[in-house]
Write a protein that holds these residues in place. Sequence first.
Motif, PDB file in Angstrom:
ATOM      1  N   TRP A  27      11.411  -8.128  -2.634  1.00 13.41           N
ATOM      2  CA  TRP A  27       9.997  -8.209  -3.040  1.00 13.41           C
ATOM      3  C   TRP A  27       9.780  -7.081  -4.034  1.00 13.41           C
ATOM      4  CZ3 TRP A  27       7.087 -12.292  -1.482  1.00 13.41           C
ATOM      5  CH2 TRP A  27       5.756 -12.274  -1.864  1.00 13.41           C
ATOM      6  N   GLU A  28      10.048  -7.380  -5.292  1.00 14.46           N
ATOM      7  CA  GLU A  28      10.130  -6.320  -6.303  1.00 14.46           C
ATOM      8  C   GLU A  28       8.868  -6.262  -7.147  1.00 14.46           C
ATOM      9  OE1 GLU A  28      13.513  -8.050  -8.259  1.00 14.46           O
ATOM     10  OE2 GLU A  28      12.252  -8.989  -9.774  1.00 14.46           O
ATOM     11  N   GLY A  29       8.722  -5.169  -7.849  1.00 12.79           N
ATOM     12  CA  GLY A  29       7.694  -5.082  -8.887  1.00 12.79           C
ATOM     13  C   GLY A  29       6.345  -4.537  -8.456  1.00 12.79           C
ATOM     14  N   CYS A  30       6.211  -4.093  -7.212  1.00 13.26           N
ATOM     15  CA  CYS A  30       4.925  -3.523  -6.805  1.00 13.26           C
ATOM     16  C   CYS A  30       4.759  -2.158  -7.465  1.00 13.26           C
ATOM     17  CB  CYS A  30       4.851  -3.393  -5.292  1.00 13.26           C
ATOM     18  SG  CYS A  30       4.646  -4.991  -4.511  1.00 13.26           S
ATOM     19  N   VAL A  35       0.415   0.377  -1.984  1.00 17.22           N
ATOM     20  CA  VAL A  35       1.454  -0.566  -1.555  1.00 17.22           C
ATOM     21  C   VAL A  35       2.780   0.158  -1.380  1.00 17.22           C
ATOM     22  CG1 VAL A  35       2.790  -2.587  -2.244  1.00 17.22           C
ATOM     23  CG2 VAL A  35       0.321  -2.543  -2.620  1.00 17.22           C
ATOM     24  N   ARG A  36       3.090   1.059  -2.292  1.00 13.36           N
ATOM     25  CA  ARG A  36       4.309   1.855  -2.167  1.00 13.36           C
ATOM     26  C   ARG A  36       4.346   2.582  -0.818  1.00 13.36           C
ATOM     27  NH1 ARG A  36       5.585   6.956  -4.420  1.00 13.36           N
ATOM     28  NH2 ARG A  36       3.613   7.590  -3.468  1.00 13.36           N
ATOM     29  N   ASN A  37       3.201   3.153  -0.464  1.00 12.52           N
ATOM     30  CA  ASN A  37       3.145   3.885   0.810  1.00 12.52           C
ATOM     31  C   ASN A  37       3.289   2.956   2.011  1.00 12.52           C
ATOM     32  OD1 ASN A  37       2.810   6.151  -0.737  1.00 12.52           O
ATOM     33  ND2 ASN A  37       0.612   6.340  -0.348  1.00 12.52           N
ATOM     34  N   ARG A 133      -8.038  -5.647  -3.922  1.00 13.94           N
ATOM     35  CA  ARG A 133      -7.025  -6.064  -4.874  1.00 13.94           C
ATOM     36  C   ARG A 133      -5.612  -5.688  -4.465  1.00 13.94           C
ATOM     37  NH1 ARG A 133      -8.339  -3.930 -10.594  1.00 13.94           N
ATOM     38  NH2 ARG A 133      -7.602  -2.148  -9.473  1.00 13.94           N
ATOM     39  N   LEU A 134      -5.426  -5.153  -3.288  1.00 18.27           N
ATOM     40  CA  LEU A 134      -4.077  -4.782  -2.880  1.00 18.27           C
ATOM     41  C   LEU A 134      -3.180  -6.011  -2.834  1.00 18.27           C
ATOM     42  CD1 LEU A 134      -4.625  -2.288   0.065  1.00 18.27           C
ATOM     43  CD2 LEU A 134      -3.665  -1.791  -2.188  1.00 18.27           C
ATOM     44  N   SER A 135      -1.966  -5.883  -3.313  1.00 16.76           N
ATOM     45  CA  SER A 135      -1.055  -7.027  -3.297  1.00 16.76           C
ATOM     46  C   SER A 135      -0.276  -7.102  -1.982  1.00 16.76           C
ATOM     47  CB  SER A 135      -0.090  -6.966  -4.468  1.00 16.76           C
ATOM     48  OG  SER A 135       0.740  -5.826  -4.355  1.00 16.76           O
TER      49      SER A 135
END
Length: 153
Positions: A27-30, A35-37, A133-135
């Motif tokens: 699940w790439e590209g964030c 989201v990283r956290n 808007r969080l993915s």
Amino acid sequence: MRYWLMKSEPDTYSIDDLAKASEPAMWEGCRNYTVRNFFRDSMADGDLAFFHHSNATPSGIVGTMRICGDAFPDPTQFDPNSDYFDPKAPADGSRWICRNVQLIRKFDRIIPISEMRETPGLEAMLLLARGQRLSVMPVTEAEWNIINGLQGL
DNA sequence: GCCAACGTTGGC
DNA sequence: GCCAACGTTGGC
């Protein structure tokens, strides 16, 4: 065990793409720090997630996935040919993290946002909050169960 | 395609 | 470290 919802625009990467991919899929590209956290600190091997199609007609939840293994640096941040290339990414890969996922199943039908809005028990869903808007975002166990129930209707 | 809401950037 | 400007997201 935690539950999540992960968005993807089907024009970019759909649940059918995941179904065709060799597993586990990245699940790439964030490129969002919240989201990283989540990826780094809150997700765990074996967590479950909804696959949500955003910017679609209609937008909605289309299936379920399992998080596989641990977090790791997103390789696309170092790839100059990738849309997700980040020239400022530190070499240790700590800036952008991704996760492997595995399709559990594609739902028989999409659960549109409009239906979730009308479903008792889903009023507090983060997905439905204004301006949200969080993915990638957490889902409660109750919400997880309600939506899995809708799917069979 | 509009646009509200939010995240990120960068000058100061 | 403030905050205005800008870019992006994503439902509608």
